[in-house]
Each structure stands twice: as C-alpha cells, then as structure tokens.
Design an enzyme around this catalytic site. Structure first.
Site, short mmCIF file in Angstrom:
data_model
loop_
_atom_site.label_atom_id
_atom_site.label_comp_id
_atom_site.label_asym_id
_atom_site.label_seq_id
_atom_site.Cartn_x
_atom_site.Cartn_y
_atom_site.Cartn_z
N HIS A 275 -0.64 4.24 0.80
CA HIS A 275 -1.37 5.23 1.59
C HIS A 275 -1.72 4.58 2.94
CE1 HIS A 275 -4.39 2.72 -0.38
NE2 HIS A 275 -5.17 2.98 0.65
N LYS B 279 0.85 -1.21 0.00
CA LYS B 279 0.00 0.00 0.00
C LYS B 279 0.88 1.25 0.00
CE LYS B 279 -3.43 0.75 2.87
NZ LYS B 279 -4.30 0.67 4.04
#
Length: 213
Positions: A105, A103
């Site tokens: 974020h 990921k």
C-alpha cells in the site's frame, strides 16, 4: 594510520563498541577483541559515526552516485553518512535502503529513498559471512545498478571457513573493493602505541597469527 582512524578507535573504545578480553564469536572462535556497532546508539554517536564513514569514503577515492544501506543496520549508517558528506564534504548525494518486507500500500515496493540507479556504494557495520551483501547485490542488480564498492566500519582481516576472508570472497565474487574505516592492522598499530594495553597486544597478535589473512 590516519588521524581519523585513530579517533575512530578511541570513539569505539569510549562507547565500549570495541572491547578487549576473551569473547566467543558465532563461529566458535575465541577472539581477544569484540566489536558491537549496535552500541553507537545516541544522536551524537550517529553524527560522529557518519563523519568517520564519510571520511573513509572520501579517502578511498572510489567514485559512486548513491549510498545504499541494507536493512536493518545499514539504514542509519547510510542516512548519517549522506548527511556528513553533505555537511562536511560538500557532496550532496542520494541514498536509499531496502525494506525486509515489501509494502503493498502507499508508495509500495521494497525500497525507501532515492531511485536505486548508477554506481552504488553499499554501507554496513561489518561483514561476517557476507550474506547481507549477497542479498543486497540481488536488489542492486534487479534495478540495473552496479556496485561501486562496500564500506564497513571494521575489517577483521581473518579467514572464513576457507583460506580467504568473507571480505575477500565479496571482492572476488563481485569485482568490487571493500573498504573499512579501520582494519585489524590498524588496531594492532594503535595497541603498539599504548604500553598500558600490552597484554591485549600480545593476544591480538597471536589471534592474527592463527586466523589472519
């Protein structure tokens, strides 16, 4: 064979996770039995599965600090095993798993759960070619952790392309123990207790003669 191992075989048969017949494996081999852990697919199944994994872990005596479940199939196994260890064995241990895609974020990174550190027990359903283990080892080593052992549900105890099994290759390459809830030997012992399954016993024995390690 211990009582929990016999119970696991019966659980797998009841859920049709374990079937006897004639099956063609990915390797092209014709196998007299097939094991599909993906059919443990309800809440109750997962709860029971965790208890069997926890029982095998405690039984093994291997010391470890954290459970790691490789994505994707290892994720629910690590989770339910952690719950079972806490509920039934008074062992409250951390767990984590990897994402296939990191990921960029939120909390970021490729790991979910506890920090990956110390002696790691990797849990998965089966080892076919050992690819998932090798990918997991890269993650474990990158975090400075060590592999304490690997726990799977079934060890087929059969040769890979060479003279040893994929499991023996993992043990050789990483210097760790691979343990399982049940092995092919346990399956044969179970069939020996069941006169009504004699036809399957002969087929499984013949398969072991040809491909066993």
């Amino acid at each position: 064979m211990k009582p929990y191992q016999r119970q696991f075989i019966e659980f797998a048969l009841n859920k049709q996770v374990l079937k006897f017949g004639e099956f063609t494996l990915k390797s092209g081999r014709k196998s007299p039995y097939f094991f599909n852990a993906g059919l443990f697919n309800t809440g109750r199944d997962l709860a029971l599965l965790g208890r069997f994994y926890a029982e095998a872990l405690v039984d093994s005596g291997i010391e470890f600090d954290l459970l790691f479940g490789p994505a994707y199939k290892g994720i629910p196994i690590a989770t339910t095993t952690a719950v079972a260890l806490a509920e039934h064995h008074d062992k409250d241990l951390p767990y984590c798993f990897n994402r296939k895609e990191a990921k960029d974020h939120g909390e970021g990174g490729s790991l979910v759960g506890s920090a990956l550190q110390g002696r790691v027990m990797l849990v998965d359903d089966v080892i076919t070619a050992g690819t998932a283990i090798r990918e997991s080892m890269e993650i474990i080593q990158a975090h400075g952790a060590t592999l304490a052992g690997v726990l799977i549900s079934l060890d087929r105890q059969e040769r890979g392309r060479g003279e040893i099994s994929a499991i023996q290759e993992v043990e050789r390459d990483y210097g760790c123990k691979v343990i399982s809830i049940i092995t092919l030997k346990d399956l044969i012992a179970y069939l020996e207790e069941k006169p009504d399954m004699a036809e399957h016993l002969a087929a499984v024995r013949a398969y072991r003669e040809e491909f066993g390690v």
